[in-house]
Write a protein that holds these residues in place. Sequence first.
Motif, short mmCIF file in Angstrom:
data_model
loop_
_atom_site.label_atom_id
_atom_site.label_comp_id
_atom_site.label_asym_id
_atom_site.label_seq_id
_atom_site.Cartn_x
_atom_site.Cartn_y
_atom_site.Cartn_z
N ALA A 288 -5.55 -4.64 -5.44
CA ALA A 288 -5.50 -3.17 -5.36
C ALA A 288 -4.95 -2.72 -4.01
N TYR A 289 -5.37 -3.41 -2.95
CA TYR A 289 -4.88 -3.07 -1.61
C TYR A 289 -3.38 -3.31 -1.49
N SER A 290 -2.92 -4.46 -1.95
CA SER A 290 -1.50 -4.81 -1.77
C SER A 290 -0.59 -3.91 -2.60
N SER A 291 -1.02 -3.48 -3.78
CA SER A 291 -0.17 -2.63 -4.60
C SER A 291 0.05 -1.27 -3.95
N ILE A 292 -0.91 -0.80 -3.19
CA ILE A 292 -0.81 0.52 -2.56
C ILE A 292 -0.22 0.43 -1.16
N PHE A 293 -0.70 -0.52 -0.37
CA PHE A 293 -0.37 -0.55 1.05
C PHE A 293 0.74 -1.54 1.41
N ILE A 294 1.10 -2.44 0.49
CA ILE A 294 2.11 -3.45 0.82
C ILE A 294 3.35 -3.30 -0.05
N ALA A 295 3.19 -3.38 -1.37
CA ALA A 295 4.34 -3.46 -2.27
C ALA A 295 5.21 -2.21 -2.20
N THR A 296 4.63 -1.04 -2.42
CA THR A 296 5.43 0.19 -2.45
C THR A 296 6.02 0.55 -1.09
N PRO A 297 5.27 0.49 0.03
CA PRO A 297 5.92 0.71 1.33
C PRO A 297 7.06 -0.26 1.61
N LEU A 298 6.93 -1.52 1.17
CA LEU A 298 8.00 -2.49 1.39
C LEU A 298 9.24 -2.11 0.57
N VAL A 299 9.05 -1.63 -0.65
CA VAL A 299 10.19 -1.16 -1.45
C VAL A 299 10.88 0.00 -0.75
N ALA A 300 10.09 0.93 -0.22
CA ALA A 300 10.67 2.08 0.48
C ALA A 300 11.48 1.62 1.69
N ASP A 301 10.97 0.63 2.44
CA ASP A 301 11.71 0.11 3.59
C ASP A 301 13.04 -0.50 3.16
N LEU A 302 13.03 -1.26 2.07
CA LEU A 302 14.26 -1.90 1.60
C LEU A 302 15.25 -0.87 1.06
N LYS A 303 14.77 0.12 0.34
CA LYS A 303 15.67 1.13 -0.23
C LYS A 303 16.28 2.03 0.85
N GLU A 304 15.50 2.32 1.89
CA GLU A 304 16.02 3.20 2.94
C GLU A 304 17.15 2.55 3.73
N ARG A 305 17.38 1.26 3.55
CA ARG A 305 18.48 0.57 4.21
C ARG A 305 19.80 0.74 3.47
N GLU A 306 19.76 1.23 2.22
CA GLU A 306 20.99 1.41 1.46
C GLU A 306 21.80 2.57 2.03
N PRO A 307 23.15 2.48 1.99
CA PRO A 307 23.98 3.58 2.53
C PRO A 307 23.71 4.92 1.85
N GLN A 308 23.52 4.91 0.51
CA GLN A 308 23.26 6.15 -0.19
C GLN A 308 21.96 6.80 0.26
N MET A 309 20.93 5.99 0.45
CA MET A 309 19.65 6.53 0.86
C MET A 309 19.68 6.98 2.32
N LYS A 310 20.47 6.29 3.15
CA LYS A 310 20.64 6.75 4.53
C LYS A 310 21.32 8.12 4.57
N ALA A 311 22.37 8.27 3.74
CA ALA A 311 23.06 9.56 3.67
C ALA A 311 22.14 10.65 3.14
N LEU A 312 21.35 10.31 2.12
CA LEU A 312 20.40 11.28 1.57
C LEU A 312 19.39 11.70 2.62
N ARG A 313 18.93 10.75 3.38
CA ARG A 313 17.94 11.07 4.41
C ARG A 313 18.52 12.01 5.47
N LYS A 314 19.78 11.79 5.84
CA LYS A 314 20.42 12.68 6.81
C LYS A 314 20.53 14.10 6.26
#
Length: 369
Positions: A288-314
């Motif tokens: 339960a801990y890893s699904s909330i505090f590890i898995a999803t934040p890690l996905v967000a970190d990996l996705k935010e490295r994509e060029p499209q997501m970087k542009a969206l963030r800007k």
Amino acid sequence: MSKLGNLGARLHRGEVGYDFIGNRKIWYGVSILITITAILGLAVRGLNMGIEFQGGAVFTTPKNMSASVATAEGYAQDASGHDAIVQKLGDGSLRIQVAGIDTADADRIKDTLAKDLKVDTEKINADLVGPSWGEQIANKAWQGLAIFMILVVIYLAIAFEWRMALAALVALIHDITITTGIYALVGFEVTPGTVIGLLTILGYSLYDTVVVFDSLKEQTKDITKQTKWTYSDVANRSINGTLVRSINTTVVALLPVAGLLFIGGGFLGAGMLNDISLSLFVGLAAGAYSSIFIATPLVADLKEREPQMKALRKRVLAKRAQGAAGQETAAARTGADATDDATPAVVGPREQSASRNRGGRGRPSGKRR
């Protein structure tokens, strides 16, 4: 309960929420600290492998034995020359495990124990496990775990994407490491029941993770077509939206497992219940801990490295900055208008009406003559 239900509904609608993604470095640090502790426990103390994995014999005495656990342990060690593990079961019988002995040694140890414990030899039940069979069971367990991991990664990569599959794999390794580390620190025996418990909690951990991933996938279909939310914002909303559901399912699952661990294993002294219930209890909580505090934040970190997501963030940050500037300007104008309204008007000397003095011209004040 109604308050908890209202909180769950508000979390699902996004009215309230906690910034799990923003504080992900804290969760990463906590997980790394727990994992290091578990690894140190494995390295220093090691796992207490059962006779099913290393071979040996199990002797079960009759019910209502008067001998204590310490006394029976001393008898078994003197008779075998090996370390012995003794457990007192709920019916008063003793379960004596001695590792690393063969059939001839088992018969001799059985006779010696019968004399020391003052019972008939035929009333002591002896089960012998060969070392080769135990090694085979251990290899099969590791192979099954590896195949399970591979299939999970393939499925998640097809159903979702490779980043989510990688995050789920990291979460699973995290859960396994913590659970085995707790086993090493506590000193519980590792049996086939432990392996069953590990496979069970891995499936449960994946269940919680997939629920969050499914919500995240649904909410990020057309995320690049808007400028209101970043990928991390949507990931945070997905966690908050399924938070109460994850807590409820985890608590409901932990209650019966806690009963097995503390009542069945602690008070009744059932050895097999200890083996499977500890792995379930620790694994369910870690999953339960890893699904909330590890898995999803890690996905967000990996996705935010994509060029499209970087542009969206800007774009999102630029729009938020523009909106904040507009609000400051509007607030400044509102303050200026309020200041103008509060300024008092300048009032000159009051003019007397001419009609008031017209009738009294040349007449002094006082009484009329």
